[in-house]
Design an enzyme around this catalytic site. Structure first.
Site, PDB file in Angstrom:
ATOM      1  N   GLU A   1      42.385  37.477  56.783  1.00 12.29           N
ATOM      2  CA  GLU A   1      42.714  38.713  56.069  1.00 12.29           C
ATOM      3  C   GLU A   1      41.442  39.536  55.899  1.00 12.29           C
ATOM      4  O   GLU A   1      41.471  40.760  55.917  1.00 12.29           O
ATOM      5  CB  GLU A   1      43.327  38.395  54.709  1.00 12.29           C
TER       6      GLU A   1
ATOM      7  N   HIS B   1      49.904  48.490  62.405  1.00 12.18           N
ATOM      8  CA  HIS B   1      50.256  49.784  61.796  1.00 12.18           C
ATOM      9  C   HIS B   1      51.655  49.785  61.202  1.00 12.18           C
ATOM     10  O   HIS B   1      52.361  50.788  61.247  1.00 12.18           O
ATOM     11  CB  HIS B   1      50.050  50.936  62.780  1.00 12.18           C
TER      12      HIS B   1
ATOM     13  N   HIS C   1      48.742  48.113  50.105  1.00  4.86           N
ATOM     14  CA  HIS C   1      47.358  48.356  50.510  1.00  4.86           C
ATOM     15  C   HIS C   1      47.193  47.706  51.875  1.00  4.86           C
ATOM     16  O   HIS C   1      48.038  46.913  52.296  1.00  4.86           O
ATOM     17  CB  HIS C   1      46.380  47.766  49.479  1.00  4.86           C
TER      18      HIS C   1
ATOM     19  N   CYS D   1      47.449  43.237  43.677  1.00  7.25           N
ATOM     20  CA  CYS D   1      48.241  43.111  44.915  1.00  7.25           C
ATOM     21  C   CYS D   1      49.727  43.347  44.679  1.00  7.25           C
ATOM     22  O   CYS D   1      50.494  43.484  45.637  1.00  7.25           O
ATOM     23  CB  CYS D   1      48.032  41.732  45.537  1.00  7.25           C
TER      24      CYS D   1
ATOM     25  N   HIS E   1      50.595  45.753  53.004  1.00 10.94           N
ATOM     26  CA  HIS E   1      51.492  44.811  52.332  1.00 10.94           C
ATOM     27  C   HIS E   1      51.320  44.924  50.823  1.00 10.94           C
ATOM     28  O   HIS E   1      50.410  45.588  50.334  1.00 10.94           O
ATOM     29  CB  HIS E   1      51.260  43.367  52.800  1.00 10.94           C
TER      30      HIS E   1
HETATM   31 ZN   LIG Z   1      46.234  42.346  50.506  1.00  5.55          ZN
END
Ligand SMILES: [Zn+2]
Length: 136
Positions: free
Chosen positions: A124, A80, A39, A33, A14
């Site tokens: 995350e 994926h 990444h 980000c 994302h």
């Molecule tokens: Zn991230």
């Protein structure tokens, strides 16, 4: 009432970006980000259902069925994949941990027979997670 939690994992890419903002503003708010090449993360999903134990099976919900629902509704769609580019709900919504938890809730709501969806927790990474309990 008893609560039962099932875990699942998925790996996704994302980036964080708001089209309403300039490149400078995106970089200021989102830092690294905001790199639009993206990444990846290895996400852990925990889905908690609430219900009563069935007197004959001893289950709140059929575990195999719950696993299949998580696989079908979430893992097969997110794993994926590049969330921003390949998953419809993140075309215009920033795929933060918070928004992923909400999106998972919306994918699962009403799909789990016999039990009530209680909480969606998305990690995350080991030291960062978001919880969503639906609209309270
Ligand atoms: Zn991230």
């Amino acid at each position: 009432m008893i609560f039962l939690t099932r875990k699942a994992e998925f790996s996704s890419a994302h980036f964080y970006w708001n089209d309403q903002w300039s490149q400078e503003e995106n970089e200021r708010v989102f830092g690294k980000c905001a790199n639009r090449n993206g990444h990846g993360h290895n996400y852990t999903l925990e889905v908690t259902v609430a219900g009563e134990v069935d007197g004959t099976s001893g289950f709140v919900v059929d575990l195999k069925e719950l696993k299949d629902i998580l696989e079908r509704e979430v893992v097969s769609v997110y794993d994926h994949r590049h969330l921003n580019l390949e998953v419809p709900e993140f075309e215009t919504t920033v795929p933060t941990t918070e928004n992923i938890a909400i999106a998972v809730w919306r994918r699962l709501e009403g799909k789990i027979p016999a039990a009530k969806l209680h909480r969606v927790r998305v990690y995350e990474m080991a030291d960062l997670f978001a919880d969503y309990y639906g609209e309270l």
